[in-house]
Design an enzyme around this catalytic site. Structure first.
Site, PDB file in Angstrom:
ATOM      1  N   GLY A  12       0.815  -1.225   0.000  1.00 50.81           N
ATOM      2  CA  GLY A  12       0.000   0.000   0.000  1.00 50.81           C
ATOM      3  C   GLY A  12       0.844   1.268   0.000  1.00 50.81           C
ATOM      4  CG  ASN A  34      -5.982  -8.381   1.338  1.00 50.48           C
ATOM      5  OD1 ASN A  34      -5.541  -7.265   1.051  1.00 50.48           O
ATOM      6  ND2 ASN A  34      -7.115  -8.548   2.007  1.00 50.48           N
ATOM      7  CB  SER A 126      -5.482   7.254  12.601  1.00 55.13           C
ATOM      8  OG  SER A 126      -6.055   8.435  12.098  1.00 55.13           O
ATOM      9  CE1 TYR A 150      -8.819   3.640   9.170  1.00 54.06           C
ATOM     10  CE2 TYR A 150      -9.111   5.950   9.782  1.00 54.06           C
ATOM     11  CZ  TYR A 150      -8.287   4.892   9.436  1.00 54.06           C
ATOM     12  OH  TYR A 150      -6.925   5.096   9.379  1.00 54.06           O
ATOM     13  CE  LYS A 154      -6.099   2.403  11.448  1.00 55.68           C
ATOM     14  NZ  LYS A 154      -5.132   1.378  11.040  1.00 55.68           N
ATOM     15  CG  PHE A 185      -1.251  14.413  13.188  1.00 58.04           C
ATOM     16  CD1 PHE A 185      -0.641  13.536  14.101  1.00 58.04           C
ATOM     17  CD2 PHE A 185      -2.226  15.266  13.658  1.00 58.04           C
ATOM     18  CE1 PHE A 185      -0.990  13.546  15.455  1.00 58.04           C
ATOM     19  CE2 PHE A 185      -2.570  15.295  15.012  1.00 58.04           C
ATOM     20  CZ  PHE A 185      -1.956  14.431  15.902  1.00 58.04           C
TER      21      PHE A 185
HETATM   22  P1  NAD Z   1      -3.397   1.532   1.815  1.00 55.77           P
HETATM   23  O1  NAD Z   1      -4.791   1.099   1.562  1.00 55.77           O
HETATM   24  O2  NAD Z   1      -2.629   2.105   0.662  1.00 55.77           O
HETATM   25  O3  NAD Z   1      -2.546   0.305   2.395  1.00 55.77           O
HETATM   26  C1  NAD Z   1      -3.123  -0.688   3.205  1.00 55.77           C
HETATM   27  C2  NAD Z   1      -2.687  -2.024   2.639  1.00 55.77           C
HETATM   28  O4  NAD Z   1      -3.227  -3.073   3.448  1.00 55.77           O
HETATM   29  C3  NAD Z   1      -3.180  -2.251   1.220  1.00 55.77           C
HETATM   30  O5  NAD Z   1      -2.107  -2.650   0.393  1.00 55.77           O
HETATM   31  C4  NAD Z   1      -4.224  -3.361   1.361  1.00 55.77           C
HETATM   32  O6  NAD Z   1      -4.283  -4.181   0.211  1.00 55.77           O
HETATM   33  C5  NAD Z   1      -3.707  -4.086   2.590  1.00 55.77           C
HETATM   34  N1  NAD Z   1      -4.728  -4.825   3.343  1.00 55.77           N
HETATM   35  C6  NAD Z   1      -5.935  -4.363   3.790  1.00 55.77           C
HETATM   36  N2  NAD Z   1      -6.574  -5.340   4.457  1.00 55.77           N
HETATM   37  C7  NAD Z   1      -5.761  -6.431   4.453  1.00 55.77           C
HETATM   38  C8  NAD Z   1      -5.881  -7.742   4.964  1.00 55.77           C
HETATM   39  N3  NAD Z   1      -6.965  -8.144   5.624  1.00 55.77           N
HETATM   40  N4  NAD Z   1      -4.856  -8.602   4.785  1.00 55.77           N
HETATM   41  C9  NAD Z   1      -3.731  -8.222   4.098  1.00 55.77           C
HETATM   42  N5  NAD Z   1      -3.586  -6.992   3.578  1.00 55.77           N
HETATM   43  C10 NAD Z   1      -4.584  -6.112   3.746  1.00 55.77           C
HETATM   44  O7  NAD Z   1      -3.396   2.535   3.031  1.00 55.77           O
HETATM   45  P2  NAD Z   1      -2.237   3.437   3.633  1.00 55.77           P
HETATM   46  O8  NAD Z   1      -2.597   4.848   3.400  1.00 55.77           O
HETATM   47  O9  NAD Z   1      -0.924   2.938   3.198  1.00 55.77           O
HETATM   48  O10 NAD Z   1      -2.450   3.166   5.185  1.00 55.77           O
HETATM   49  C11 NAD Z   1      -1.707   2.197   5.884  1.00 55.77           C
HETATM   50  C12 NAD Z   1      -2.199   2.132   7.318  1.00 55.77           C
HETATM   51  O11 NAD Z   1      -2.060   3.416   7.912  1.00 55.77           O
HETATM   52  C13 NAD Z   1      -3.669   1.759   7.451  1.00 55.77           C
HETATM   53  O12 NAD Z   1      -3.814   0.930   8.575  1.00 55.77           O
HETATM   54  C14 NAD Z   1      -4.356   3.094   7.678  1.00 55.77           C
HETATM   55  O13 NAD Z   1      -5.540   2.948   8.412  1.00 55.77           O
HETATM   56  C15 NAD Z   1      -3.290   3.827   8.486  1.00 55.77           C
HETATM   57  N6  NAD Z   1      -3.421   5.283   8.380  1.00 55.77           N
HETATM   58  C16 NAD Z   1      -3.373   5.870   7.149  1.00 55.77           C
HETATM   59  C17 NAD Z   1      -3.519   7.248   7.042  1.00 55.77           C
HETATM   60  C18 NAD Z   1      -3.493   7.918   5.694  1.00 55.77           C
HETATM   61  O14 NAD Z   1      -3.826   9.097   5.608  1.00 55.77           O
HETATM   62  N7  NAD Z   1      -3.096   7.261   4.609  1.00 55.77           N
HETATM   63  C19 NAD Z   1      -3.704   8.017   8.194  1.00 55.77           C
HETATM   64  C20 NAD Z   1      -3.721   7.388   9.442  1.00 55.77           C
HETATM   65  C21 NAD Z   1      -3.577   6.000   9.512  1.00 55.77           C
HETATM   66  C1  UD1 Z   2      -9.379  11.997   6.797  1.00 57.13           C
HETATM   67  C2  UD1 Z   2     -10.238  11.152   7.687  1.00 57.13           C
HETATM   68  C3  UD1 Z   2      -9.361  10.571   8.788  1.00 57.13           C
HETATM   69  C4  UD1 Z   2      -8.216   9.801   8.177  1.00 57.13           C
HETATM   70  C5  UD1 Z   2      -7.439  10.713   7.231  1.00 57.13           C
HETATM   71  C6  UD1 Z   2      -6.348  10.010   6.511  1.00 57.13           C
HETATM   72  C7  UD1 Z   2     -12.493  12.093   7.612  1.00 57.13           C
HETATM   73  C8  UD1 Z   2     -13.541  12.854   8.354  1.00 57.13           C
HETATM   74  N1  UD1 Z   2     -11.318  11.951   8.250  1.00 57.13           N
HETATM   75  O1  UD1 Z   2      -8.803  13.032   7.579  1.00 57.13           O
HETATM   76  O2  UD1 Z   2     -10.116   9.720   9.616  1.00 57.13           O
HETATM   77  O3  UD1 Z   2      -7.317   9.306   9.174  1.00 57.13           O
HETATM   78  O4  UD1 Z   2      -8.332  11.237   6.250  1.00 57.13           O
HETATM   79  O5  UD1 Z   2      -6.857   9.032   5.662  1.00 57.13           O
HETATM   80  O6  UD1 Z   2     -12.713  11.619   6.510  1.00 57.13           O
HETATM   81  N2  UD1 Z   2     -10.930  18.686   2.047  1.00 57.13           N
HETATM   82  C9  UD1 Z   2     -11.543  19.499   1.115  1.00 57.13           C
HETATM   83  N3  UD1 Z   2     -11.931  18.945  -0.080  1.00 57.13           N
HETATM   84  C10 UD1 Z   2     -11.707  17.628  -0.399  1.00 57.13           C
HETATM   85  C11 UD1 Z   2     -11.075  16.810   0.569  1.00 57.13           C
HETATM   86  C12 UD1 Z   2     -10.716  17.374   1.779  1.00 57.13           C
HETATM   87  O7  UD1 Z   2     -11.755  20.676   1.351  1.00 57.13           O
HETATM   88  O8  UD1 Z   2     -12.101  17.181  -1.498  1.00 57.13           O
HETATM   89  C13 UD1 Z   2     -10.500  19.288   3.322  1.00 57.13           C
HETATM   90  C14 UD1 Z   2     -11.139  18.645   4.548  1.00 57.13           C
HETATM   91  O9  UD1 Z   2     -12.331  19.291   4.864  1.00 57.13           O
HETATM   92  C15 UD1 Z   2     -10.027  18.862   5.591  1.00 57.13           C
HETATM   93  C16 UD1 Z   2      -8.727  18.790   4.767  1.00 57.13           C
HETATM   94  O10 UD1 Z   2      -9.107  19.057   3.428  1.00 57.13           O
HETATM   95  O11 UD1 Z   2     -10.103  20.146   6.141  1.00 57.13           O
HETATM   96  C17 UD1 Z   2      -8.038  17.439   4.832  1.00 57.13           C
HETATM   97  O12 UD1 Z   2      -8.966  16.425   4.470  1.00 57.13           O
HETATM   98  P1  UD1 Z   2      -8.524  14.910   4.260  1.00 57.13           P
HETATM   99  O13 UD1 Z   2      -7.343  14.843   3.373  1.00 57.13           O
HETATM  100  O14 UD1 Z   2      -9.735  14.133   3.852  1.00 57.13           O
HETATM  101  O15 UD1 Z   2      -8.031  14.471   5.699  1.00 57.13           O
HETATM  102  P2  UD1 Z   2      -8.805  14.514   7.115  1.00 57.13           P
HETATM  103  O16 UD1 Z   2     -10.204  14.939   6.959  1.00 57.13           O
HETATM  104  O17 UD1 Z   2      -7.955  15.276   8.053  1.00 57.13           O
END
Ligand code: NAD
Ligand code: UD1
Length: 348
Positions: A12, A34, A126, A150, A154, A185
């Site tokens: 991912g 997966n 998160s 979601y 966490k 963040f």
């Molecule tokens: P992503 O979807 O790109 O990566 C997650 C990966 O996990 C994917 O490759 C998916 O195929 C795999 N996966 C999901 N369920 C699975 C399962 N049951 N078995 C095996 N593989 C599985 O997401 P990401 O942005 O890389 O996020 C990674 C982690 O960080 C996640 O747990 C997400 O909740 C957490 N997180 C992400 C953000 C963000 O903004 N991207 C913010 C806070 C926390």
């Molecule tokens: C979102 C998720 C959060 C998750 C995080 C990373 C929600 C409510 N929260 O956070 O749980 O951990 O993503 O995956 O979905 N915005 C716009 N236009 C858009 C998209 C976003 O104005 O099309 C604004 C939002 O209102 C916010 C900021 O951009 O103020 C960031 O948004 P986003 O990237 O979705 O992140 P979070 O909302 O912080």
């Protein structure tokens, strides 16, 4: 001893960047994914960037036998657990799928880890676990209370891991659990090579991939959700962090788990953010300046569940993990743009 790290969800967005950083820091890497939300092309590119091989198993973490086989085959010493589903809206529509994948998946993982006596774990948590806090700058000691399924997965997993760590006192003869809960963040950006980056399915939910797709002409217009927040320009403020800085925090966490601080075990949460807040309009302006592209946008109503402002207090990670974010917003945007331009269709 060579450290072998199992990276769940390693194909991912964040996981693939972690694999690069781990390989470049001398770790052996085993990925379990997966491919529910990723493409194994990302792992080919990780090997291309680093010139180093990794082991990949297409396995669902909920498949206990398949996961146990991976632990039997590979000399795993610690686990970074990224695997999970992450779309807030989808989690409201299909909460059971989220609890099953994220919570049950983690239960299976830690059971298999316990059976294999591998007890060092870095978990992707998160900032969403802070819920609707009245504070804008979050410290790790604030109460947790997520506001959507979601986020609750966490928060539940954090609770499970804290409970698990607390059992160590009851079993002094066993090796203790060493667990870091990393509260991210807003990760954005991509590897500076432009070879790996965020490849969202369909229309992105998050701001940065949406902005990039508008700038390249794939989407027509960005909706800025709310311009009447009590912030200086009325738009929402978040703590955006470069994904490469973020994954470096994971290496520091593994080092800490193997060091003095965790010698007797423990489970501890750390914020991974820059400590700086940035508004949606600032993101758009910086994007336009850094790329020379116009970002067509309009103001739209607030998005349900959004907070006006939140950012990290990252001092604990500096003090205890010796980690801090180094990259600027310009770096985050330049790297996002390079990835977008080089891969307009993502990995496809
Ligand atoms: P992503 O979807 O790109 O990566 C997650 C990966 O996990 C994917 O490759 C998916 O195929 C795999 N996966 C999901 N369920 C699975 C399962 N049951 N078995 C095996 N593989 C599985 O997401 P990401 O942005 O890389 O996020 C990674 C982690 O960080 C996640 O747990 C997400 O909740 C957490 N997180 C992400 C953000 C963000 O903004 N991207 C913010 C806070 C926390
Ligand atoms: C979102 C998720 C959060 C998750 C995080 C990373 C929600 C409510 N929260 O956070 O749980 O951990 O993503 O995956 O979905 N915005 C716009 N236009 C858009 C998209 C976003 O104005 O099309 C604004 C939002 O209102 C916010 C900021 O951009 O103020 C960031 O948004 P986003 O990237 O979705 O992140 P979070 O909302 O912080």
């Amino acid at each position: 001893m060579v450290n072998t790290v199992l990276v769940t969800g390693g194909a991912g967005y964040i996981g693939s960047h972690a694999c690069v950083e781990l390989l470049q820091s001398g770790y052996q890497v085993v990925v379990v994914d997966n491919l529910a939300n990723s493409n194994c092309e990302s792992l080919k590119r990780v090997q291309d960037i680093t010139g180093k091989p990794l082991a990949f198993y297409q396995v669902d973490i909920r498949d206990r036998n398949a996961l146990a086989e991976v632990f039997a085959k590979e000399p795993i010493t610690s686990v970074i657990h990224f695997a999970g589903l992450k779309a807030v809206g989808e989690s409201c529509e299909q909460p059971l799928m989220y609890y099953h994948n994220n919570v049950y998946g983690t239960l299976v993982l830690i059971q298999v880890m316990a059976d294999a006596d591998v007890k060092q774990l870095v978990f992707s948590s998160s900032a969403t676990v802070y819920g609707a806090s009245e504070h804008v700058q979050y410290t790790e000691d604030l109460p947790i209370g997520a506001i959507n399924p979601y986020g609750r997965t966490k928060a539940m997993i954090e609770d499970i891991l804290r409970d698990l760590s607390a059992t160590d006192g009851l079993k002094p003869t066993e090796s203790p659990w060493k667990i870091a809960l990393l509260r991210y963040f807003n990760p954005i950006g991509a590897h500076e090579s432009g070879k790996i980056g965020e490849d969202p399915n369909g229309i992105p939910n998050n701001l940065m991939p949406y902005v990039a797709q508008v700038a390249i002409g794939k989407l027509a217009q960005l909706s800025v959700f709310g311009n009447d927040y009590p912030t200086p320009d009325g738009t929402g403020i978040r703590d955006y962090i470069h994904v490469v800085d973020l994954v470096k925090g994971h290496i520091k966490a593994i080092q800490a788990l193997q060091g003095e601080k965790f010698a007797a075990g423990g489970c501890k949460a750390y914020n991974l953010g820059t400590g700086r807040g940035c508004s949606v309009l600032e993101i758009i302006e910086t994007f336009e300046r850094a790329t020379g592209r116009k970002v067509n946008y309009k103001f739209a109503p607030r998005r349900t569940g959004d907070l006006a402002e939140c950012f990290a207090n990252p001092e604990l990670a500096l003090k205890e993990l010796n980690w801090k974010a180094e990259k600027s917003l310009d770096d985050m945007i330049a790297d996002t743009w390079l990835w977008q331009v080089k891969n307009p269709q993502g990995y496809n």
